[in-house]
Design an enzyme around this catalytic site. Sequence first.
Site, PDB file in Angstrom:
ATOM      1  N   TYR A   1       2.093  -0.248   0.837  1.00  0.00           N
ATOM      2  CA  TYR A   1       0.746  -1.102  -0.078  1.00  0.00           C
ATOM      3  C   TYR A   1       2.441  -1.999   0.121  1.00  0.00           C
ATOM      4  O   TYR A   1       3.753  -1.911  -0.528  1.00  0.00           O
ATOM      5  CB  TYR A   1       0.554  -0.913  -0.884  1.00  0.00           C
ATOM      6  CG  TYR A   1      -0.768   0.112  -0.835  1.00  0.00           C
ATOM      7  CD1 TYR A   1      -0.939   0.008  -0.007  1.00  0.00           C
ATOM      8  CD2 TYR A   1      -1.029   0.288  -2.640  1.00  0.00           C
ATOM      9  CE1 TYR A   1      -3.062   1.320  -0.209  1.00  0.00           C
ATOM     10  CE2 TYR A   1      -2.113   0.871  -2.814  1.00  0.00           C
ATOM     11  CZ  TYR A   1      -3.172   1.317  -1.494  1.00  0.00           C
ATOM     12  OH  TYR A   1      -3.965   2.002  -1.556  1.00  0.00           O
TER      13      TYR A   1
ATOM     14  N   PRO B   1     -15.016   0.000  -5.369  1.00  0.00           N
ATOM     15  CA  PRO B   1     -16.086   0.272  -6.802  1.00  0.00           C
ATOM     16  C   PRO B   1     -16.641  -0.669  -6.839  1.00  0.00           C
ATOM     17  O   PRO B   1     -17.151  -1.147  -7.197  1.00  0.00           O
ATOM     18  CB  PRO B   1     -14.915   0.030  -8.302  1.00  0.00           C
ATOM     19  CG  PRO B   1     -13.635   0.004  -8.417  1.00  0.00           C
ATOM     20  CD  PRO B   1     -12.954  -0.094  -6.107  1.00  0.00           C
ATOM     21  N   LEU B   2     -15.927  -2.242  -6.642  1.00  0.00           N
ATOM     22  CA  LEU B   2     -16.797  -3.845  -6.797  1.00  0.00           C
ATOM     23  C   LEU B   2     -16.886  -4.340  -5.546  1.00  0.00           C
ATOM     24  O   LEU B   2     -17.150  -5.308  -4.666  1.00  0.00           O
ATOM     25  CB  LEU B   2     -15.829  -4.205  -7.538  1.00  0.00           C
ATOM     26  CG  LEU B   2     -15.202  -4.196  -9.061  1.00  0.00           C
ATOM     27  CD1 LEU B   2     -14.560  -5.526  -9.785  1.00  0.00           C
ATOM     28  CD2 LEU B   2     -17.174  -3.579 -10.081  1.00  0.00           C
TER      29      LEU B   2
ATOM     30  N   GLY C   1     -15.043  -6.717  -3.507  1.00  0.00           N
ATOM     31  CA  GLY C   1     -15.037  -8.042  -4.584  1.00  0.00           C
ATOM     32  C   GLY C   1     -16.489  -8.648  -4.515  1.00  0.00           C
ATOM     33  O   GLY C   1     -16.635 -10.008  -5.340  1.00  0.00           O
TER      34      GLY C   1
ATOM     35  N   GLY D   1     -20.681 -10.957  -7.654  1.00  0.00           N
ATOM     36  CA  GLY D   1     -21.313 -11.599  -7.226  1.00  0.00           C
ATOM     37  C   GLY D   1     -20.771 -13.440  -7.084  1.00  0.00           C
ATOM     38  O   GLY D   1     -21.233 -14.485  -6.427  1.00  0.00           O
ATOM     39  N   LYS D   2     -19.318 -13.501  -6.808  1.00  0.00           N
ATOM     40  CA  LYS D   2     -18.180 -14.447  -6.105  1.00  0.00           C
ATOM     41  C   LYS D   2     -18.684 -15.095  -5.199  1.00  0.00           C
ATOM     42  O   LYS D   2     -18.265 -16.593  -4.995  1.00  0.00           O
ATOM     43  CB  LYS D   2     -17.223 -14.445  -6.710  1.00  0.00           C
ATOM     44  CG  LYS D   2     -16.569 -13.412  -5.437  1.00  0.00           C
ATOM     45  CD  LYS D   2     -14.646 -13.528  -5.025  1.00  0.00           C
ATOM     46  CE  LYS D   2     -14.308 -12.745  -7.002  1.00  0.00           C
ATOM     47  NZ  LYS D   2     -13.044 -12.580  -6.829  1.00  0.00           N
TER      48      LYS D   2
END
Length: 327
Positions: free
Chosen positions: A53, A208-209, A212, A216-217
């Site tokens: 990273y 987990p989203l 992103g 809803g973005k």
Amino acid sequence: MEQRHLGRTGLRVSRIGLGTLTWGRDTGEHDAAGLLKVFWEAGGTLVDTADVYGDGEAEYLLGQLMERLVPRRDLVICTKAGSLPDPERRVDGSRGHLLAALDASLARLGTDYVDLWQVHAYDPGTPLEETLQALDTAVNSGRVRYAGVSNFCGWQLAKAATWQLAAPGTRTRLAGAQMEYSLLQRGIEREVLPAAIDLGVGLLPSSPLGRGVLTGKYRHTTPTDSRGGSEHLAPFVAPYLDDAASRIVDAVATAADGLATTPLHVALAWVRDRPGVVAPVVGARNATQLTAALSVESLSLPDEICRALDDVSAPVHRYPDQDWSTL
């Protein structure tokens, strides 16, 4: 924040983890400090990083912040080794590479041990037992407290975990497996998740989203300040911007409206409370975003909402996963 045991071990971690994928590259020292402080003050303990990273900058930055901001003893540090920034050779699971990478990680982190050390990816060019021997060596030396894997498919995880369990007392059992898992990516439910549950390996979902997208973005446009709007992360987000993903995102938004909460909370609560899951790892760009994610702590989705989301996002699993009696 509630604490959970990682697999069948005594290690307890916060049920939301903090990811550092963008630290040292897109996330500078000021924002990283804000993220770690907010996470710590909310009772978060699990911080996930890797030696690749930011080409090592994420680990270095985390080490600097532990030195002056958050006590090392208050955190459960998870790092990974084995992934290479080389397009010609993506992984190296050899004992020599892994142990050298661990020493370099410890130096950057400024600590003499990590709580959880994971093989970043399966290396088909190295015998699996050699890779696993590196985990045993690291634990026996005290440089690592618990060991795990990341991005292993079902048979790879089952083989690795079974090998470690075959000689109790001499081999280190796998404590955790880090895999991408969300309403937009449920592929691990086919084989990885059942294997993990059966073998007592705790799951740490990454993204987990849905990278992103589940917030809803991206429903109407791509924000210029988002990952999808950045040159090097746009390809990472793009696979989840198709019509199938849009239907799932719309369902999440509908559920959020009905519960008077946000799509972020619905998506995160869904994956956090799935069987076998220990702690989703959340990567936020700033403290405001992280604060919003951590406020999911008090939310539990009603059963009917979970069933509706399960249905709209259900992956196609046929033979041999399908119940034989129904064929």
